[in-house]
Enzyme design. Structure first.
Site, PDB file in Angstrom:
ATOM      1  N   SER A  62      23.411 -14.642  -6.576  1.00  0.00           N
ATOM      2  CA  SER A  62      22.942 -13.896  -7.745  1.00  0.00           C
ATOM      3  C   SER A  62      21.604 -14.355  -8.305  1.00  0.00           C
ATOM      4  O   SER A  62      21.096 -13.739  -9.250  1.00  0.00           O
ATOM      5  CB  SER A  62      24.005 -13.932  -8.851  1.00  0.00           C
ATOM      6  N   LYS A  65      18.993 -11.705  -8.717  1.00  0.00           N
ATOM      7  CA  LYS A  65      18.814 -10.888  -9.908  1.00  0.00           C
ATOM      8  C   LYS A  65      17.556 -11.255 -10.700  1.00  0.00           C
ATOM      9  O   LYS A  65      17.107 -10.470 -11.534  1.00  0.00           O
ATOM     10  CB  LYS A  65      20.052 -10.986 -10.805  1.00  0.00           C
ATOM     11  N   SER A 115      26.023 -12.216 -14.909  1.00  0.00           N
ATOM     12  CA  SER A 115      25.789 -11.958 -13.486  1.00  0.00           C
ATOM     13  C   SER A 115      26.529 -10.714 -13.010  1.00  0.00           C
ATOM     14  O   SER A 115      27.184 -10.710 -11.966  1.00  0.00           O
ATOM     15  CB  SER A 115      26.191 -13.175 -12.649  1.00  0.00           C
TER      16      SER A 115
END
Length: 278
Positions: A62, A65, A115
């Site tokens: 993640s 991101k 997340s």
């Protein structure tokens, strides 16, 4: 006189031994970490203060991101309306439902704090004309402009894919660009926030940041966590001491908790090194 010469000779030998040993002692002071790859950089100068397998290809999980967030901030206005598609709502680990609408600044907050994978997909679809593949192309183009030469993205959220990879060094370049933006810093530095949806009206989602160092590490500015079975524990984190900011990245730590301890140890090491304590 002879005693004096012996004393001077002994002093010289001691000084020589210390000069030879000090580099080794400084190196030995670097913390032992389970992370497969890591790096610590000075955000102001780009100086690398520590690295371990910094050019080894890893799954970013993640931490991906950060690029999704950076592109959205660079190309959209805070009040832009994002609508969750059925595809975004079907992604693993999301609180979105199909048809819901939310402002860009709020969905980015939800995406970065907890997340939320569906939130990242919804953002990618919005800025990729409904096509995550097209958005991934934009991610890769932006990566090239940042000098991320060993990176390739195929999605907006970091779900595992053999063609979705980066390195600790490349992630530090992304982090340098992202933390240069006040709006990015505000999002990732938020500990907890209520997110208010446009549709359905009245829906509120409480989001608490997954970055534990915001609570436990003095001077923590923010960052982004990452975890999948393939990537293991990942973390990008920035911290400030006396107006001096460092960025630490760990990839493939042993477990979810190790990434926080190890990143904190690396930040301590980086600050000590810059202050001449090592």
């Amino acid at each position: 006189m002879q005693w004096k010469r012996r004393k001077e000779t002994a002093g010289f030998i001691l000084l020589l031994v210390l000069c030879l040993l000090l580099p080794g002692l400084a190196h030995a002071a670097a913390p032992e970490i389970s992370a497969d790859a890591a790096i610590v950089v000075d955000r102001g100068t780009g100086t690398v203060l520590y690295e371990k397998n910094a050019d080894k290809r890893e799954y970013p999980a993640s931490m991906t991101k950060m690029m999704t967030c950076l592109l959205a901030l660079e190309n959209g206005k805070p009040n832009r309306i994002i609508e969750a598609s059925a595809n975004a709502a079907d992604v693993e680990c999301t609180r979105l439902r199909g048809g819901e609408q939310i402002r860009l600044q709020d969905i980015l907050t939800q995406m970065m704090l907890i997340s939320d994978n569906g939130a990242a997909t919804a953002v990618g679809e919005s800025f990729g004309d409904g096509d995550i593949g097209y958005f991934a192309q934009k991610m890769n183009e932006r990566a090239k402009t940042l000098g991320m030469t060993s990176t390739h993205f195929v999605n907006a959220n970091g779900m595992p894919d053999a063609d979705h990879y980066t390195t600790a060094r490349d992630m530090s370049k992304l982090a340098m660009a992202a933390f240069a933006r006040p709006d990015f810093r505000q999002i990732v530095g938020t500990k907890e926030k209520n997110i208010y949806y446009i549709r359905p009206a009245g829906r509120v989602e409480n989001c608490e940041n997954t970055n534990e160092l915001l609570w436990s590490y003095a001077g923590c500015v923010g960052g982004k966590t990452g975890w999948t079975n393939a990537a293991r524990g990942c973390l990008t984190v920035a911290a400030d001491r006396d107006g001096h900011e460092l960025i630490a990245i760990v990839m493939h730590s042993a477990d979810e908790e190790s990434r926080f301890r190890e990143a904190a140890s690396l930040l301590d090491y980086g600050f000590a090194k810059e202050q001449g304590q090592l």
